[in-house]
Design an enzyme around this catalytic site. Structure first.
Site, PDB file in Angstrom:
ATOM      1  CG  ASN A 131      -1.812   1.103   1.373  1.00  0.00           C
ATOM      2  OD1 ASN A 131      -2.616   1.543   0.260  1.00  0.00           O
ATOM      3  ND2 ASN A 131      -1.900   1.756   2.405  1.00  0.00           N
ATOM      4  CG  HIS A 157      -0.372   6.158   4.642  1.00  0.00           C
ATOM      5  ND1 HIS A 157      -1.995   5.904   5.067  1.00  0.00           N
ATOM      6  CD2 HIS A 157       0.041   6.799   5.843  1.00  0.00           C
ATOM      7  CE1 HIS A 157      -2.391   6.749   5.867  1.00  0.00           C
ATOM      8  NE2 HIS A 157      -1.150   7.346   6.382  1.00  0.00           N
ATOM      9  CB  SER A 186       5.137   5.037   4.113  1.00  0.00           C
ATOM     10  OG  SER A 186       5.548   6.187   5.029  1.00  0.00           O
ATOM     11  CG  ASP A 196      -2.710   2.977   6.946  1.00  0.00           C
ATOM     12  OD1 ASP A 196      -2.803   2.745   5.956  1.00  0.00           O
ATOM     13  OD2 ASP A 196      -3.551   4.076   7.268  1.00  0.00           O
TER      14      ASP A 196
END
Ligand code: GRF
Length: 203
Positions: free
Chosen positions: A111, A113, A140, A149
């Site tokens: 992912n 973020h 990030s 997260d």
């Protein structure tokens, strides 16, 4: 696409500028991967147009069409599985993946973020950074685990905050940083430089 191509499935919900950056790097030859499919949980996501313009299969799967979040997650996982991805990249996918989905693809989901994790998990990161009076912000790329997260960080990039910055200007700066680091992070996974159990976070 050659049989040994590193296969990506990208999940989106909206604009898809990070998806575009991944597409651009693949086309430029700086990311050795192929996008097998782009899946959006919203039919109006502009990222679907970006995918189709690049000749990539683009699908919509809307949670409202399923009787429960669990059913949706299972259907999504089944669809993703059909493409036999080496990696699932969340690129502005604004829905929390269920535990069963994360378990099924453990260590194969990343992912991006908009903060310097572990700071500012969750939403509205740009405004929260301004409200806190921070001197720096950033983006990030991390592996996805059960905690939001929270997974191992693969790469981060900092951006400076000027006194004139607003949430909107910070968002632009962070987006630029994101577009730089997401393809780099994925390429490091492609080459085997990092994996879920072995990463060297760097800024
Ligand atoms: C990015 O800021 C990303 O960090 C967050 O959602 C945003 C998506 O932007 N998860 P885009 O759809 O890639 O333009």
């Amino acid at each position: 696409m050659p049989a040994q191509t590193f296969k990506l499935v990208v999940l989106i919900s909206g604009n898809g500028s990070n998806l575009q950056s991944i597409i651009d790097h693949i086309q430029a030859g700086t990311l050795d991967a192929g996008i097998m499919a782009v899946i959006s949980n919203r039919a109006d996501a502009f990222g679907l147009d970006r995918a189709r313009s690049a000749g990539i299969e683009a699908l919509t799967m809307e949670p409202g069409d399923y009787s429960s979040a669990c059913d949706f997650d299972q259907a999504l996982a089944n669809t993703v599985s059909r493409y036999q991805p080496d990696l699932i990249a969340l690129a502005g996918y604004m829905r929390i993946l269920g535990a069963a989905f994360v378990d099924r693809f453990e260590g194969k989901i990343v992912n991006i973020h908009p903060s310097l994790l572990p700071k500012y998990k969750g939403l509205n990161t740009h405004q929260r950074v301004i409200d806190a009076g921070d001197a720096e912000h950033g983006a990030s790329v991390h592996y996805v685990t059960h905690e939001l997260d929270d997974g191992p960080i693969i790469i981060q990039r900092r951006v400076e905050i000027s006194p004139h910055d607003t949430a909107a200007t910070l968002q632009q700066k962070v987006h630029q940083a994101e577009h730089r680091i997401y393809p780099i992070a994925i390429q490091r996974i492609v080459t085997g430089e990092v994996n879920f159990n072995r990463i060297k976070p760097e800024s």
